[in-house]
Scaffold this motif. Structure first.
Motif, PDB file in Angstrom:
ATOM      1  N   PRO A 100       3.572 -29.776  36.305  1.00 51.85           N
ATOM      2  CA  PRO A 100       3.988 -28.810  35.286  1.00 51.85           C
ATOM      3  C   PRO A 100       5.173 -27.993  35.763  1.00 51.85           C
ATOM      4  CG  PRO A 100       1.999 -28.070  36.393  1.00 51.85           C
ATOM      5  CD  PRO A 100       2.260 -29.457  36.883  1.00 51.85           C
ATOM      6  N   PRO A 101       5.899 -27.358  34.856  1.00 53.85           N
ATOM      7  CA  PRO A 101       7.043 -26.534  35.268  1.00 53.85           C
ATOM      8  C   PRO A 101       6.615 -25.370  36.136  1.00 53.85           C
ATOM      9  CG  PRO A 101       6.543 -26.198  32.948  1.00 53.85           C
ATOM     10  CD  PRO A 101       5.711 -27.352  33.400  1.00 53.85           C
ATOM     11  N   ARG A 102       7.452 -25.033  37.093  1.00 53.13           N
ATOM     12  CA  ARG A 102       7.176 -23.928  37.999  1.00 53.13           C
ATOM     13  C   ARG A 102       7.805 -22.642  37.459  1.00 53.13           C
ATOM     14  NH1 ARG A 102       8.011 -28.735  38.521  1.00 53.13           N
ATOM     15  NH2 ARG A 102       9.965 -28.596  39.671  1.00 53.13           N
ATOM     16  N   PRO A 103       7.313 -21.493  37.883  1.00 54.23           N
ATOM     17  CA  PRO A 103       7.924 -20.233  37.419  1.00 54.23           C
ATOM     18  C   PRO A 103       9.403 -20.192  37.759  1.00 54.23           C
ATOM     19  CG  PRO A 103       5.834 -19.812  38.510  1.00 54.23           C
ATOM     20  CD  PRO A 103       6.145 -21.260  38.742  1.00 54.23           C
ATOM     21  N   ALA A 104      10.218 -19.794  36.790  1.00 55.58           N
ATOM     22  CA  ALA A 104      11.666 -19.781  36.964  1.00 55.58           C
ATOM     23  C   ALA A 104      12.258 -18.393  36.818  1.00 55.58           C
ATOM     24  CB  ALA A 104      12.326 -20.726  35.958  1.00 55.58           C
ATOM     25  N   ARG A 105      11.420 -17.356  36.739  1.00 50.21           N
ATOM     26  CA  ARG A 105      11.929 -15.994  36.670  1.00 50.21           C
ATOM     27  C   ARG A 105      11.759 -15.334  38.025  1.00 50.21           C
ATOM     28  NH1 ARG A 105       8.995 -12.874  32.053  1.00 50.21           N
ATOM     29  NH2 ARG A 105       7.251 -13.423  33.433  1.00 50.21           N
ATOM     30  N   VAL A 106      12.733 -14.523  38.393  1.00 56.84           N
ATOM     31  CA  VAL A 106      12.683 -13.906  39.709  1.00 56.84           C
ATOM     32  C   VAL A 106      11.478 -12.991  39.840  1.00 56.84           C
ATOM     33  CG1 VAL A 106      14.187 -12.010  39.015  1.00 56.84           C
ATOM     34  CG2 VAL A 106      14.037 -12.639  41.421  1.00 56.84           C
ATOM     35  N   GLU A 107      11.072 -12.335  38.774  1.00 61.18           N
ATOM     36  CA  GLU A 107       9.923 -11.442  38.862  1.00 61.18           C
ATOM     37  C   GLU A 107       8.609 -12.193  39.015  1.00 61.18           C
ATOM     38  OE1 GLU A 107      11.336 -11.545  34.501  1.00 61.18           O
ATOM     39  OE2 GLU A 107      12.195 -11.424  36.519  1.00 61.18           O
TER      40      GLU A 107
END
Length: 246
Positions: free
Chosen positions: A143-150
């Protein structure tokens, strides 16, 4: 019938069913991307199939050990690219919507060789962030991984009075480290806010203040004795009294 060619993309734990034989509850599967006649990847993430190690070894013509080694190497490369993407986001995402001068300062600070080449920092920052987010959004091996810096790095942005970014500081993920950082920052702020004590200069013990005129004069001993010069003849052993006058 043409023999299918595949590229090993990595090892997957999220898909536990083999797309070849239908076996279920597998501990892991191997992600395979189809290749065209020229050996290039022919498809997207939706065209990837997930085979067990035995089925993957059959379609590739390899041993299971070679399949496992290739899958592990591909997954390690994928994890390394994910780490690079997260690092890129953690550096440039805080200044993504900042003024151009702040984006230029951050980009040229990390790439000083690009300053005189005509490369626009704002365009490069946008390109790097787009590539990093696309890397983390790829679903080839999961699945896609978190892509936001926060999502993976907490940070604080301190602005100057003219809305210029003064400082970008990461916040530690550990609660104890966050408390230590906050305590240290509070102590620094308290030291800066304390009024500075003015040191009073004490007059030299040999300096006397004179009257209302505010003059000072050096007060040496009134009388001192010095040896006479050697050419004084018979009076050489005699000491001459000398008075110092201001």
């Amino acid at each position: 019938m043409r023999t299918a060619k595949w590229a090993v993309k990595g090892i997957v734990d999220d898909f536990t069913e083999c797309d070849c034989c239908g076996r279920r509850r597998l501990k892991r599967t191997v992600a395979l991307m189809p290749l065209d006649a020229e050996g290039s990847e022919d498809g997207t993430a939706e065209d990837v199939v997930y085979y067990g190690t035995s089925c993957a070894a059959t379609v590739l013509g390899w041993t299971q050990g070679k399949v496992a080694a290739a899958a592990s190497a591909a997954q390690a490369d994928r994890d390394q690219r994910d780490d690079y993407a997260r690092r890129t986001i953690s550096i440039y995402a805080p200044v993504e919507f900042a003024p151009v001068r702040d984006r230029a300062r951050v980009y040229y600070g990390r790439n000083p060789g690009h300053r005189a080449t005509g490369v626009k920092a704002s365009e490069e920052v946008a390109r790097l962030l787009a590539e990093a987010r696309a890397t983390l959004a790829d679903t080839t091996t999961g699945p896609p991984r978190p892509a936001r810096v926060e999502d993976f790095h907490r940070y604080v942005i301190i602005f100057a009075s003219d809305r210029r970014i003064h400082l970008v500081r990461r916040v530690p993920g550990d609660k104890e480290r966050r408390l230590e950082q906050a305590t240290a920052a509070r102590r620094r702020a308290e030291r800066r806010s304390r009024p500075r004590r003015r040191l009073r200069r004490r007059p030299h013990p040999r300096v006397e203040q004179q009257g209302m005129a505010g003059r000072s004069r050096l007060t040496p001993p009134h009388w001192s004795t010095l040896p006479a010069p050697a050419s004084a003849g018979s009076r050489g052993s005699r000491r001459i009294a000398r008075r110092h006058r201001p």
